[in-house]
Design an enzyme around this catalytic site. Sequence first.
Site, short mmCIF file in Angstrom:
data_model
loop_
_atom_site.label_atom_id
_atom_site.label_comp_id
_atom_site.label_asym_id
_atom_site.label_seq_id
_atom_site.Cartn_x
_atom_site.Cartn_y
_atom_site.Cartn_z
CG ASP A 153 98.92 -6.80 48.91
OD1 ASP A 153 97.94 -6.76 48.14
OD2 ASP A 153 100.10 -6.75 48.51
CE LYS A 198 103.41 -8.19 49.22
NZ LYS A 198 102.68 -6.94 49.48
CE LYS A 203 102.96 -7.20 45.67
NZ LYS A 203 101.99 -6.25 46.23
#
Lengths: 287, 299
Positions: B136, B199, B235
């Site tokens: 991430d 995300k 996400k």
Amino acid sequence: MNTSLDIKKTYKLYIDGKFSRTESGRYIQWVDSKNNQTINFCHASRKDFRNAVQASRNAFNNWNNFSGYNRGQILYRIAEMLDSRKEQFISELILQGKSKKKSIQEVKQSIDRLVYYAGWSDKFQQIFSRVNPVSTPYYNFSSPEPTGVVSVIAPKNSYLLGFISVIVPAVVGGNTVVVLASEDNPLCAISFSEVLHSSDVPNGVINILSGYCNELAGHFSSHMDVNAVINCSSDLKDSELIRKNSSLNVKRVFDYESIDWTHVDSQDPYLIMDCQEVKTTWHPIGY
Amino acid sequence: MINPIMVYNNRIDQVGCSERVNRIFSRSIKTESKIWALYKILSMIDLTTLEGSDSPGKVKQLCYKASHLHDQYPKLPQVAAICVYPSMVSIAHKSLKSTNIKTASVATGFPSGMTNCKAKLDEVRYVIDEGAEEVDMVISRGHFLSGELNYVSDEIAQVKTACGKVKLKVILETGELNTLDNVRMASDLAMESGADFIKTSTGKISESATPTVVLTMLEAIRDYYNKTGKKIGMKPAGGISKSKLAIQYLVMVKETLGNDWLTPNLFRFGASSLANDVLMQIIKQNKGNYQSSNYFSLD
């Protein structure tokens, strides 16, 4: 010409310090016994109850950490607020079918009861604590702590005095409560939420619902986040269901159905102790 | 290099967006679909611990929780991944060896991204060496906001190169992007530059995944799919702690992107306390009474 409009009041639930309508959108029609006026009360559902329990759980730690003295001050404040609005409560009791004399008497007793428990707030813990004699080198002492979230089914026939008398002992001990008002006559209990709202009681400590006992008793007793149930319903089916459901997470169950709330003996520090758990601590001597 | 015209021409109608969110969020969900959704949500969770105070013990505990969500209850799915800081990756990877749960790590100077490109790439290589199967990364919001889109794009592309086959999730930190237009622009830019997932947030600033932001990003994914045929994952992270909200997000995904995206390969929730709430709901649906968090493990 009189140009002002009639203001018809909407009676709502009291959850988390907010006056909210029931999420179910259902209402109970109630006709006052004096003027034959119809009033609508919220017909609370299990989801309203769930929201109220969530609010009580969130409020619990904060309320429990208030000093007893501070809780007493807030209870006394409730008594003050009730006193300043006693005319309203007297007339509401009359609307619900009580005589004027009895109504005046009931409001007076309700105020006295609040003051009585306010006085106990910073005393019961010392009086019910003890040092236990043990033969090893330890100090051993026991003291009461609140049980947690308490669900209450308020008395059917004592709309104000009974209502106050069942919730205040639990609240003064640091518990938070969700209470179902008298299903036949919820008027005083709903108005009492306005008194609470102006009394510095933190949001969520006392949550008030109006609805039907046989619909909600199952949820009041089966919710795993409720730690004790105080039941004033005279319906044996309700009582049986409550006892059975309470075994799920071993809730404490108390039946206050037979108590006469107008009697002076009904105010009792042992009612505070009903919703207290005794914690015993062993502390080595010399440290 | 990216083509700025391509990136700039998608403007978001903010009012329309929130109207659409309101409509999606007011859908009624039948009990059967709700139960299906609850199980699905569990399998989509990236169980996350990103605290300065994280210890090997805490990470091990979380990994155990990931594969044993509530053992009293059989046939519960496992969560999708565990998300930790770089120094905890090897511990998480070891603890999850016998499971199908992925180890994800934040990298590139998380959460602010305020470090140089070389350090970011080194960090990415380090976490992959340690065993991370998903990375991430955060974008450089400062550069993005001052208009240096090429810088941001190049950085993402380089990180993707460093990742190779490892899944790359690009955190836009939408709370710092100010407008939905910017969110859309950043989403397009990240997808063009090689992101496998986009995300919303780090969870480290007060504003995290909001419904309008999530919808904007989902629409960006839909448009990118229509244009290129590539399926990019999504996400939302931060502030999603209640099952009800999570179910509403699933409705949003289904209505924007279709059933293909209702899988952990393409949709994840970044959350720490969501799992317990979902568990409580599942057991409530089965047993009929409301549950208490007292009877569920904390981590």
